[in-house]
Design an enzyme around this catalytic site. Structure first.
Site, mmCIF file in Angstrom:
data_model
loop_
_atom_site.group_PDB
_atom_site.id
_atom_site.type_symbol
_atom_site.label_atom_id
_atom_site.label_comp_id
_atom_site.label_asym_id
_atom_site.label_seq_id
_atom_site.Cartn_x
_atom_site.Cartn_y
_atom_site.Cartn_z
ATOM 1 C CE1 TYR A 115 -3.229 -2.982 0.816
ATOM 2 C CE2 TYR A 115 -4.582 -1.004 0.811
ATOM 3 C CZ TYR A 115 -4.470 -2.374 0.734
ATOM 4 O OH TYR A 115 -5.594 -3.138 0.568
ATOM 5 C CE LYS B 76 3.032 -18.571 -0.272
ATOM 6 N NZ LYS B 76 2.193 -19.790 -0.209
ATOM 7 C CG ASP C 224 -0.779 -20.720 1.212
ATOM 8 O OD1 ASP C 224 -0.283 -20.502 2.338
ATOM 9 O OD2 ASP C 224 -0.202 -21.389 0.333
ATOM 10 C CG ASP D 187 -7.741 -5.284 1.554
ATOM 11 O OD1 ASP D 187 -8.741 -4.778 2.097
ATOM 12 O OD2 ASP D 187 -7.648 -5.458 0.321
ATOM 13 C CG ASP E 140 -13.167 -7.977 2.047
ATOM 14 O OD1 ASP E 140 -13.170 -7.113 2.948
ATOM 15 O OD2 ASP E 140 -13.448 -7.707 0.861
HETATM 16 C C1 IPM Z 1 -10.498 -1.649 3.286
HETATM 17 C C2 IPM Z 1 -10.690 -1.242 1.859
HETATM 18 C C3 IPM Z 1 -9.552 -0.306 1.455
HETATM 19 C C4 IPM Z 1 -8.263 -1.087 1.587
HETATM 20 C C5 IPM Z 1 -9.661 0.302 0.055
HETATM 21 C C6 IPM Z 1 -10.991 0.945 -0.174
HETATM 22 C C7 IPM Z 1 -8.539 1.251 -0.216
HETATM 23 O O1 IPM Z 1 -10.752 -2.352 1.031
HETATM 24 O O2 IPM Z 1 -10.518 -0.759 4.160
HETATM 25 O O3 IPM Z 1 -10.338 -2.833 3.550
HETATM 26 O O4 IPM Z 1 -7.835 -1.771 0.647
HETATM 27 O O5 IPM Z 1 -7.650 -0.994 2.642
HETATM 28 MN MN MN Z 2 -10.677 -4.229 2.085
#
Ligand code: IPM
Ligand code: MN
Length: 343
Positions: free
Chosen positions: A133, A184, A217, A241, A245
């Site tokens: 990032y 990793k 993984d 990140d 999710d």
């Molecule tokens: C998150 C989002 C952000 C990230 C994006 C929108 C830049 O996906 O906060 O997880 O990748 O960190």
């Molecule tokens: Mn995200």
């Protein structure tokens, strides 16, 4: 309880709707909040041509905390260049305010169906200012058959160590017994070695906390099959990140996933936001789930030193999330339901 000056960035899509419910619950909890609205996001950019003017950033620096709903144009819209808001607003805030921890809790609601044998009760500590990032890299001969693109991952001893230190401190504070490093290291050997050594060294300062390592993984498999392996999971920016999710989807859905972008050193305000996006397709339908935004506001109260309010808000969110009727409730009804369970 003292009053707090909170910057409120409703943002785009359902952002303003969920933030409104979070403010409703804060008020019901008796928190004195002066909410200072900031008009930022895709629609503000399209109107003004500015993503985050320096004078706004300077104003944000003076606040106690920032609550953010969601940022982003509708999927498929071409009016906002890809990455402009992400890099220019969200990531800029993370970097400029030195929000070096992205803390994301996941707790499977009581009674919810789980894929694996066990539910999830997990804190992910995601490094939030480095890794891929950081924006290191570039392109050459763009648009030609000989195009070259590089995108490096920046890992500093300072950045990695402070993140790992936070993870062990969190584990100690919460009375937990294990911290898992996810990376990793078998392929990303330079960064992996730095993370592993920092993990061993910082971890050895906490002899009562078990140190665990898992490749990213394999961590995906464990999150699905036996998430109880993890209590505190510490990882780099990009792995964090992706894993969060997955963890969100597995523990009640992304509508419950909260996050705190923390500057634990306190050199500026921290920022609190639900993990989900702007979901333009459901704007105005009442179908936006405000629980992640409310849980994020609870994390904000905890960060501001209001542990008791935070615990009441979190418990109320958990009660509503565990109620089988919650899926059928509107955004405002969910906010009311949480407010009504604050006890
Ligand atoms: C998150 C989002 C952000 C990230 C994006 C929108 C830049 O996906 O906060 O997880 O990748 O960190
Ligand atoms: Mn995200």
């Amino acid at each position: 309880m003292g009053g707090y000056t909170i910057g409120v960035i409703g943002g785009d899509g359902i952002g303003p709707e969920v933030v409104q419910e979070a403010l409703k619950v804060l008020a019901a909890a008796g928190v004195e909040v002066e909410a200072v609205p900031f008009d930022l996001g895709a629609s503000a950019y399209l109107r003004t041509g500015d993503v985050l003017p320096d004078r706004i950033l300077d104003q944000l620096r003076t606040l106690d905390a920032i609550l953010l709903g969601a940022i982003g144009p509708p999927v498929g819209s071409t009016e906002v260049p890809a990455g402009l808001l992400e890099r220019g607003l969200l990531l800029r805030l993370r970097f400029e305010l030195d929000l070096y921890i992205n803390l994301r809790p996941f707790k499977t609601p009581r009674g919810a169906a789980t894929l694996g044998a066990a539910g999830m009760d997990l804190w992910v500590v995601r490094e939030n200012t480095e890794g891929p990032y950081a924006g290191e890299g570039g392109a050459l001969r763009r648009g030609t058959a000989h195009e070259v693109a590089t995108q490096g991952s920046v890992n500093t001893r300072f950045g990695v160590e402070r993140c790992i230190r936070y993870a062990f401190g969190l584990s100690a504070d919460k009375g937990l017994s294990r911290v898992s490093l996810v990376h990793k290291t078998n392929v990303l050997t330079y960064a992996g070695s730095l993370w592993s050594r920092a993990f061993e060294e910082v971890g050895s300062e906490h002899p009562d906390i078990e140190r665990d390592y898992c490749h990213v993984d394999a961590a995906c498999i464990h999150l699905v099959e036996r998430p109880d392996r993890f209590q505190v999971l510490v990882t780099d920016n990009l792995f964090g990140d992706i894993l969060t999710d997955l963890a969100g989807a597995l523990s009640g859905g992304i509508g419950l996933a909260a996050s705190a972008n923390l500057n634990p050193a306190g050199t500026g305000p921290s920022l609190f936001e639900p993990v989900h996006g702007a979901a333009h397709d459901i704007v105005g339908t009442g179908r936006a789930n405000p629980l992640a935004a409310i849980r994020s506001a609870a994390m904000m109260m905890e960060h501001l030193g209001e542990a008791e309010v935070a615990a009441r808000m979190t418990s109320a969110v958990e009660q509503v999330a565990a109620d089988p009727a919650w899926g059928g409730r509107t955004t405002a009804e969910l906010g009311d339901a949480v407010a009504g369970r604050l006890c």
